[in-house]
Write an enzyme that holds these catalytic residues in place. Sequence first.
Site, short mmCIF file in Angstrom:
data_model
loop_
_atom_site.label_atom_id
_atom_site.label_comp_id
_atom_site.label_asym_id
_atom_site.label_seq_id
_atom_site.Cartn_x
_atom_site.Cartn_y
_atom_site.Cartn_z
N CYS A 250 0.83 -1.21 0.00
CA CYS A 250 0.00 0.00 0.00
C CYS A 250 0.87 1.25 0.00
O CYS A 250 0.60 2.22 -0.73
CB CYS A 250 -0.93 -0.01 1.21
SG CYS A 250 -2.10 1.36 1.25
N CYS B 293 -6.42 -4.08 6.94
CA CYS B 293 -7.60 -3.21 6.92
C CYS B 293 -8.73 -3.76 6.07
O CYS B 293 -9.90 -3.47 6.33
CB CYS B 293 -7.21 -1.81 6.47
SG CYS B 293 -6.68 -1.70 4.74
#
Length: 391
Positions: free
Chosen positions: A101, A198
């Site tokens: 990410c 997440c």
Amino acid sequence: MRIVAAMSGGVDSAVAAARAVDAGHDVTGVHLALSRNPRSYRSGARGCCSIEDAGDARRAADALGIPFYVWDMSEEFADHVVDDFIAEYTAGRTPNPCLRCNEKIKFAAVLDRALALGFDAVATGHYAQLETAPDGTIEMHRAIDMGKDQSYVLGVLTQEQLAHSLFPLGDTTKDVVRAEAAARGIQVAQKPDSHDICFIPDGDNAGWLAEKLGPKPGSIVDEDGTVLREHDGAYAFTIGQRRGLRLGVPADDGKPRFVLDIEPVSGTVTVGSREALAVDALECVKPLWCGTAPTEPLDCTVQLRAHGDEHRARVTVTPVEPVETSPVEPVETTPVEPVETTPVEPVETTVHVDLIDPASGIAPGQACVIYAGTRVVGSATISATTRVAVH
């Protein structure tokens, strides 16, 4: 400078934005929408991609008196992080989605968009420090708070990205950040830190992967090849795993067994003793250098997990070698065309790591981040490990 402050909705990114404002920068807060259906990701305080987080980020921006926008990065996140996570587990590797990410979203897609819009840099709430070397190189160093240091997950950043990054919290402890947030009236001052992945709603990685991939039966075997039981998918296991194996039959010595190897094609998972997990050499691919790549063997330390120990090591980078190609034969025409040659493509650089301090439970797919003291030299993805020889 004109700064984009990436605001996740947590206390760290809020205080980082506040410090950028205090430094005199022209700051705009940006929250990243990583899912077109936010409730498909975890909600509440444990996550960093929830509806609640977007609201918390907006309120923090209002408290600071800065403009605030939501940028839709859901397509990029799905392509580069979620799909990559699934592909890596399918191949029997153990990825770190936070590194991916940072590499592909926060410091690539976001930074590219920010620069295109006329901003100078992106500020985040990561705990790391930047210093300018005498030759002008931007160096990334560990944070002073080793308990919060996040340089490992930033080891994928290049010199160009570091030159347009700000980490205002690198010289601070978490207690100071929370106290500062409270003094500024930021409502998330005591918000718990986010944990786990997440985009997996309940933290059940194996269950989430099973929903995405379906059953892929295989066997769990011991080091002699004896089948101990069948399983529904090798993606439910990681190297070094002890819990959840449900073997039923104890080892001959009565000691716990650990996952030693995962063969993705057959789905075979091999288990064995803790001692068999120890490795003393790594082969790594896809290196990313924060500055200049080492040209000589480097005596250094490496970190192999986000919250793992440092290991003394010697790192050797294989030089890039051109691939020799034959000229393309000219086509007989009138007049004769000039001879064209195929472009020379470099062989991908590889990194060999000799571990002076052996490590346990290291899996292909994990990142090896290289340090010279507190300075991050770069990172590479582990492709293979060598077990410590048993005498």
